[in-house]
Write a protein that holds these residues in place. Structure first.
Motif, short mmCIF file in Angstrom:
data_model
loop_
_atom_site.label_atom_id
_atom_site.label_comp_id
_atom_site.label_asym_id
_atom_site.label_seq_id
_atom_site.Cartn_x
_atom_site.Cartn_y
_atom_site.Cartn_z
N ASN A 1 0.81 -1.22 0.00
CA ASN A 1 0.00 0.00 0.00
C ASN A 1 0.84 1.27 0.00
O ASN A 1 0.51 2.25 0.66
CB ASN A 1 -0.94 0.00 1.21
N ASN A 2 1.93 1.26 -0.81
CA ASN A 2 2.77 2.46 -0.87
C ASN A 2 2.61 3.21 -2.19
O ASN A 2 3.35 4.14 -2.48
CB ASN A 2 4.24 2.07 -0.66
N GLY A 3 1.64 2.81 -3.01
CA GLY A 3 1.37 3.50 -4.25
C GLY A 3 2.16 3.00 -5.44
O GLY A 3 2.03 3.55 -6.54
N THR A 4 2.95 1.96 -5.25
CA THR A 4 3.76 1.39 -6.33
C THR A 4 3.46 -0.10 -6.47
O THR A 4 3.46 -0.82 -5.47
CB THR A 4 5.26 1.59 -6.07
N ASP A 5 3.21 -0.55 -7.68
CA ASP A 5 2.97 -1.97 -7.91
C ASP A 5 4.30 -2.72 -8.00
O ASP A 5 5.29 -2.21 -8.56
CB ASP A 5 2.19 -2.17 -9.21
N THR A 6 4.30 -3.93 -7.48
CA THR A 6 5.48 -4.77 -7.52
C THR A 6 5.09 -6.18 -7.94
O THR A 6 3.94 -6.44 -8.27
CB THR A 6 6.19 -4.78 -6.15
N VAL A 7 6.06 -7.09 -7.92
CA VAL A 7 5.87 -8.38 -8.56
C VAL A 7 5.43 -9.45 -7.56
O VAL A 7 5.70 -9.37 -6.36
CB VAL A 7 7.17 -8.83 -9.27
N GLY A 8 4.74 -10.43 -8.10
CA GLY A 8 4.34 -11.59 -7.31
C GLY A 8 4.22 -12.79 -8.22
O GLY A 8 4.02 -12.65 -9.44
N ILE A 9 4.39 -13.98 -7.67
CA ILE A 9 4.19 -15.18 -8.46
C ILE A 9 3.36 -16.18 -7.67
O ILE A 9 3.36 -16.20 -6.43
CB ILE A 9 5.52 -15.82 -8.92
N TYR A 10 2.61 -16.96 -8.42
CA TYR A 10 1.86 -18.08 -7.87
C TYR A 10 2.49 -19.35 -8.41
O TYR A 10 2.72 -19.47 -9.62
CB TYR A 10 0.39 -18.00 -8.28
N ARG A 11 2.83 -20.26 -7.50
CA ARG A 11 3.50 -21.50 -7.88
C ARG A 11 2.50 -22.65 -7.79
O ARG A 11 2.18 -23.13 -6.69
CB ARG A 11 4.71 -21.73 -6.97
N PRO A 12 1.96 -23.11 -8.92
CA PRO A 12 0.94 -24.16 -8.88
C PRO A 12 1.40 -25.44 -8.20
O PRO A 12 0.59 -26.16 -7.62
CB PRO A 12 0.64 -24.41 -10.36
N SER A 13 2.70 -25.73 -8.24
CA SER A 13 3.19 -26.99 -7.68
C SER A 13 2.98 -27.08 -6.18
O SER A 13 2.80 -28.18 -5.64
CB SER A 13 4.67 -27.18 -8.00
N ASP A 14 3.01 -25.95 -5.48
CA ASP A 14 2.78 -25.98 -4.03
C ASP A 14 1.66 -25.05 -3.58
O ASP A 14 1.45 -24.85 -2.39
CB ASP A 14 4.06 -25.65 -3.26
#
Length: 284
Positions: free
Chosen positions: A136-149
């Motif tokens: 919630n700092n006004g900047t978008d950053t990265v994320g990943i979803y790992r289907p294996s776990d």
């Protein structure tokens, strides 16, 4: 608890990070036959729609059926397209995640005219990319979803490093979506069920809201489509919204707010395209 403190309760975990860049992202200027002009078919106060096709983005500047208003090259076949405000200037801009190398390429210009302004390694082959403002700092950053776990690995910076927060949620086959400030969702194609998780409830993922919307086989779409839209009673600037693509008919079904209330139905792009949205620019 504030959203800023959300990740303080999550243990940081390392990801398999590959920092070698295999192949550069082609800048927009290299796109033969693509008209790259932010003033063509694009009202910055309204959301736009786009499809990603083997490295080329085709953009339509309204939530209506029709042909692309402009296109640009950014990425290559096999990349996963993303959109976010990487530098906090209120303007959402494109990026791609290359799962074969775990590399992200992010541009700070409207249609990637500057090429990749940010290159970072985060993730592994097989991961699914999504982005959002996790702290919630006004900047978008990265994320990943790992289907294996079934793991969500979120980072609070657009740099190579470890996850700032991680949690596990969902079932095999679920598709994650960031639907706007404070709302993370999973879409379960087998039952057309949306699961809405507020980030503050991440340590208790059983406490989620559900909504059935769509048909088995539908593909969830990245929005938020409702940004910059007003109804009779409410304006939804910055509010979460949802969309689906129905391969059987070639239709986009876009919700006014979250899931379940279809506002727009349209056709745009080819069946094999990856569909994505450009939110309205903030404050413009």
């Amino acid at each position: 608890m504030s959203r800023t403190g959300f990740f303080s309760r999550l243990s940081a975990v390392g990801l398999v990070v590959l920092t070698t860049v295999l192949g550069a992202v082609t800048p927009a200027s290299g796109a033969t036959g693509c008209q790259v002009d932010a003033n063509v078919g694009r009202d910055p106060s309204k959301p736009a729609i786009a499809v990603f096709r083997s490295g080329t983005w085709y953009v339509r500047g309204s939530l209506t059926s029709g042909a692309a208003d402009l296109c640009f090259v950014f990425g290559q076949a096999g990349d996963q397209p993303v959109v976010g405000d990487w530098d906090g200037d209120g303007q959402p801009t494109p990026g791609v995640f290359r799962p074969s190398t775990g590399t992200w390429y992010l541009s700070n210009s409207t249609f990637a005219q500057s090429g990749a302004d940010i290159v970072l390694g985060y993730g592994s082959p097989g991961d699914v990319a999504f982005t959002g403002d996790w702290d919630n700092n006004g900047t978008d950053t990265v994320g990943i979803y790992r289907p294996s776990d079934r793991g969500f690995y979120l980072r609070n910076a657009t740099t190579t490093g470890k996850a700032d927060g991680t949690f596990y949620w969902g079932l095999p086959g679920d598709v994650p979506q960031y639907q706007g400030p404070g709302v993370l969702t999973l879409f379960r194609p087998s039952s057309s069920t949306w699961y809405f998780l507020e980030p503050l409830d991440v340590n208790n993922p059983g406490a989620v809201r559900t909504q059935v919307w769509g048909q088995p086989g539908d593909v969830p779409l990245a929005g938020p489509w409702g940004m910059g839209s007003c109804g009779i009673l409410h304006c939804f600037t910055g509010s979460p919204s949802a969309g689906i693509y129905r391969p059987s008919t070639g239709e986009w079904h876009l919700a006014w707010y979250e899931a379940g209330e279809t506002k727009w139905v349209l056709q745009f792009g080819d069946p094999t395209d990856v569909r994505v949205g450009f939110p309205a620019w903030e404050g413009r």
